[in-house]
Design an enzyme around this catalytic site. Structure first.
Site, mmCIF file in Angstrom:
data_model
loop_
_atom_site.group_PDB
_atom_site.id
_atom_site.type_symbol
_atom_site.label_atom_id
_atom_site.label_comp_id
_atom_site.label_asym_id
_atom_site.label_seq_id
_atom_site.Cartn_x
_atom_site.Cartn_y
_atom_site.Cartn_z
ATOM 1 N N ASP A 1 0.844 -1.187 0.000
ATOM 2 C CA ASP A 1 0.000 0.000 0.000
ATOM 3 C C ASP A 1 0.886 1.246 0.000
ATOM 4 O OD1 ASP A 1 -3.240 0.509 0.924
ATOM 5 O OD2 ASP A 1 -1.848 2.194 1.021
ATOM 6 N N ILE A 2 0.528 2.212 -0.825
ATOM 7 C CA ILE A 2 1.338 3.433 -0.968
ATOM 8 C C ILE A 2 1.258 4.315 0.280
ATOM 9 C CG2 ILE A 2 -0.406 4.983 -1.981
ATOM 10 C CD1 ILE A 2 1.678 5.621 -4.182
ATOM 11 N N ASN B 1 -12.973 -2.988 2.160
ATOM 12 C CA ASN B 1 -13.843 -1.824 2.298
ATOM 13 C C ASN B 1 -14.805 -1.818 1.113
ATOM 14 O OD1 ASN B 1 -12.635 -0.701 4.641
ATOM 15 N ND2 ASN B 1 -10.944 0.055 3.388
ATOM 16 N N VAL C 1 -10.772 2.755 -4.275
ATOM 17 C CA VAL C 1 -10.428 2.135 -5.560
ATOM 18 C C VAL C 1 -11.469 1.053 -5.819
ATOM 19 C CG1 VAL C 1 -8.703 0.896 -6.896
ATOM 20 C CG2 VAL C 1 -7.972 2.625 -5.232
ATOM 21 N N HIS D 1 -10.044 -5.439 -3.472
ATOM 22 C CA HIS D 1 -8.704 -5.694 -2.937
ATOM 23 C C HIS D 1 -8.855 -5.995 -1.458
ATOM 24 C CE1 HIS D 1 -9.672 -1.409 -2.895
ATOM 25 N NE2 HIS D 1 -9.038 -1.332 -1.723
ATOM 26 N N HIS E 1 -7.137 -5.853 2.031
ATOM 27 C CA HIS E 1 -6.038 -5.274 2.802
ATOM 28 C C HIS E 1 -5.524 -6.332 3.783
ATOM 29 C CE1 HIS E 1 -6.869 -0.829 2.054
ATOM 30 N NE2 HIS E 1 -8.035 -1.350 1.703
HETATM 31 P P1 AMP Z 1 -9.700 1.352 -0.219
HETATM 32 O O1 AMP Z 1 -9.834 2.659 0.501
HETATM 33 O O2 AMP Z 1 -10.115 0.146 0.560
HETATM 34 O O3 AMP Z 1 -10.330 1.408 -1.596
HETATM 35 O O4 AMP Z 1 -8.144 1.145 -0.400
HETATM 36 C C1 AMP Z 1 -7.401 1.679 -1.441
HETATM 37 C C2 AMP Z 1 -5.966 1.625 -0.992
HETATM 38 O O5 AMP Z 1 -5.135 1.783 -2.139
HETATM 39 C C3 AMP Z 1 -5.593 2.722 0.000
HETATM 40 O O6 AMP Z 1 -5.121 2.122 1.204
HETATM 41 C C4 AMP Z 1 -4.495 3.500 -0.733
HETATM 42 O O7 AMP Z 1 -3.465 3.939 0.120
HETATM 43 C C5 AMP Z 1 -4.000 2.493 -1.747
HETATM 44 N N1 AMP Z 1 -3.431 3.042 -2.960
HETATM 45 C C6 AMP Z 1 -3.910 4.065 -3.699
HETATM 46 N N2 AMP Z 1 -3.123 4.277 -4.764
HETATM 47 C C7 AMP Z 1 -2.115 3.371 -4.700
HETATM 48 C C8 AMP Z 1 -0.988 3.075 -5.504
HETATM 49 N N3 AMP Z 1 -0.704 3.771 -6.628
HETATM 50 N N4 AMP Z 1 -0.174 2.062 -5.126
HETATM 51 C C9 AMP Z 1 -0.432 1.370 -3.995
HETATM 52 N N5 AMP Z 1 -1.479 1.580 -3.205
HETATM 53 C C10 AMP Z 1 -2.313 2.570 -3.544
#
Ligand code: AMP
Ligand code: ZN
Length: 117
Positions: A33-34, A90, A99, A103, A105
């Site tokens: 995760d970024i 989520n 996103v 996915h 976590h």
């Molecule tokens: P969610 O809020 O459950 O949709 O999680 C999306 C996750 O994607 C968040 O924890 C972000 O920090 C992560 N995220 C967003 N952009 C990127 C990226 N380019 N590379 C890795 N993780 C990302």
């Protein structure tokens, strides 16, 4: 809701957006995760574009099981399987889904509070 053509995780899977990939096979890609919320925070992402858990069909049952078993395997590889870890999907607005490509976590490495925020 994102279409596949403008989905961030589809772009990462296609190699069009860089990411720190920690595992991949024919079904899944796992990235760091970024914006990590724990010492271990990775995202277990199916190669198939499925926007939310609401879009799962019975044909996806094995895929979801594979995602959870990969989380357990990664937790074990990282030495967190006995200390503990959390797995989270989520879904939609109030859960903070940002996103729209499912996915899982995987978080570990610190005491995780309950209830979550
Ligand atoms: P969610 O809020 O459950 O949709 O999680 C999306 C996750 O994607 C968040 O924890 C972000 O920090 C992560 N995220 C967003 N952009 C990127 C990226 N380019 N590379 C890795 N993780 C990302
Ligand atoms: Zn996608």
């Amino acid at each position: 809701m994102a279409r596949m053509s403008d989905c961030l995780f589809c772009k990462i899977i296609a190699g069009q957006v860089p990411a720190s990939i920690v595992y991949q096979d024919e079904t899944l890609v796992v990235i760091k995760d970024i914006n990590p919320q724990a010492p271990l925070h990775v995202l277990i992402i199916p190669r198939t574009h499925i926007p939310t858990l609401n879009d799962l069909s019975p044909a996806d049952d094995a895929l979801v099981g594979t995602m959870f078993r990969r989380a357990a395997a990664l937790a074990k590889e990282s030495g967190y399987h006995e200390r503990g870890y959390r797995t989270v999907f989520n879904t939609s607005r109030e859960a903070g889904q940002s996103v729209f490509h499912i996915h899982l976590h995987l978080l570990a490495g610190r005491a995780l509070t309950w209830p979550p925020g």
